[in-house]
Design a protein around this motif. Sequence first.
Motif, short mmCIF file in Angstrom:
data_model
loop_
_atom_site.label_atom_id
_atom_site.label_comp_id
_atom_site.label_asym_id
_atom_site.label_seq_id
_atom_site.Cartn_x
_atom_site.Cartn_y
_atom_site.Cartn_z
N ALA A 82 -73.83 39.15 46.06
CA ALA A 82 -73.96 38.18 47.22
C ALA A 82 -73.16 39.00 48.44
N GLU A 137 -62.45 42.18 45.76
CA GLU A 137 -63.44 41.10 46.31
C GLU A 137 -63.42 40.35 44.66
N GLU A 139 -64.73 37.43 42.51
CA GLU A 139 -66.00 36.69 42.48
C GLU A 139 -66.19 36.29 41.13
N ASP A 168 -65.47 42.97 42.83
CA ASP A 168 -66.40 43.67 43.29
C ASP A 168 -65.53 44.77 44.16
N LYS A 186 -70.05 50.79 46.50
CA LYS A 186 -69.75 49.82 45.58
C LYS A 186 -70.11 50.16 44.11
N THR A 256 -67.41 37.06 47.80
CA THR A 256 -65.79 36.76 47.66
C THR A 256 -65.45 35.74 48.63
MN MN Z 1 -68.61 41.33 46.96
#
Ligand code: MN
Length: 294
Positions: A82, A137, A139, A168, A186, A256
Motif C-alpha cells: 500500500a 517503513e 508495516e 518495506d 523498492k 507505513t
Molecule cells: Mn511502504
Amino acid sequence: MKIAVFNDHRVGLVEGDQIYDVTDAVPDAGPAFPAVYMSRLIDQWSRRKADVERARASARPIALSSVVLRAPNPFPLHVLAAPVNYHKHIGEIGARSVSGKSSAVERGFFLKASSSVIGAGEAIRLPRGSTRRFDHESELAVVIGKRAKNVARAQALEHVFGYSCLIDVTMRIEPGKFDEERVARKSFDTFTPVGPYIVTADEIPDPGNLVNRLWVNDELRQDSNTSALILDVPGLIEWASSVMTLQPGDIIATGTPEGVGPFGPGDRLRMEIGRVGSMTLNVVEADEFAPRRF
Ligand code: MN
C-alpha cells in the motif's frame, strides 16, 4: 500457530523460544528452484494442517536462537504494498514523496519484486558505495490464504492465512537528480524483510488494532497502531482483488506509519507488530559493486 522457515528451507513451528521441525509434513520443502512449497502448503492447508500437527507431536524442540530464520514464504507469487496509508505519514518526506496527498484509498497498491523478500535472520544489503537515502517503513504484512478475486470487504478476512512483520525498505527519489520507478527503488535484493514467522489468522481476530513499532539501533523511530490505517486490511483486499487474483501465499504490505527515516550500513533495525512478534536485522553493504551505481 507460528510457522517459520529456517536454515536450509526447513519448516518449523515456533513455540516460545523453541522451534519444532515439521518439514516431513510439507511436500517438496527444500531449496530447489522455485521454492513454492509454502504457497502450496497454504493453498492446501485445510488438508495438510493435521499432518503438520502430527509432525509437531513427534518433533524434538530446537533452540530458536540456534537457527537462521528465512522468509516464512520464500517465494510468494505477488508482493503487494500500500502507498500512503497512515494520515500522519502524509507529507513527512516532503518533495521525496511520489504519492502527493492521496492515499491507498485512491491509489490502491503497487508491487515489489517477490525476490526482494528475506527472513528475520538475514541482513539488509544496501547497494555498495551508495550515497543515496534508504528509509525503513515498518508495516504489518498480510499473508493471503485463499484465492481471492472480487472479494468484498465483508468476506475479505476469510481469505487471510496469517500475519507477519515486514520492513518495506525504500531508496528515495531526490527531486531534480534521481527519479527511478518506485518498483525499482523498492525491489533491490533483501529490501523486503518478512518475519520472524507467519502467525495464523485464528490468533489475530482483529488486525485493526495492533501496535506497529520500529527502532534504529535503540532509538524508537516509528510508534503507531494499525487502528490508524486509512484503508484497513479488508479494504486493501477488496481493492487489490478487484484488479487481480490474489493467490495463496501472496503478501500484502499494509503501509507505513509516520516516522520513516534513513539508515545505513552498520545499523540494526528492530520492528514489532503487537501479537505477531518482532525481528531484528543488521544492515550491511552488498558484497559487490553493481555495474549501474546508485
Ligand atoms: Mn511502504
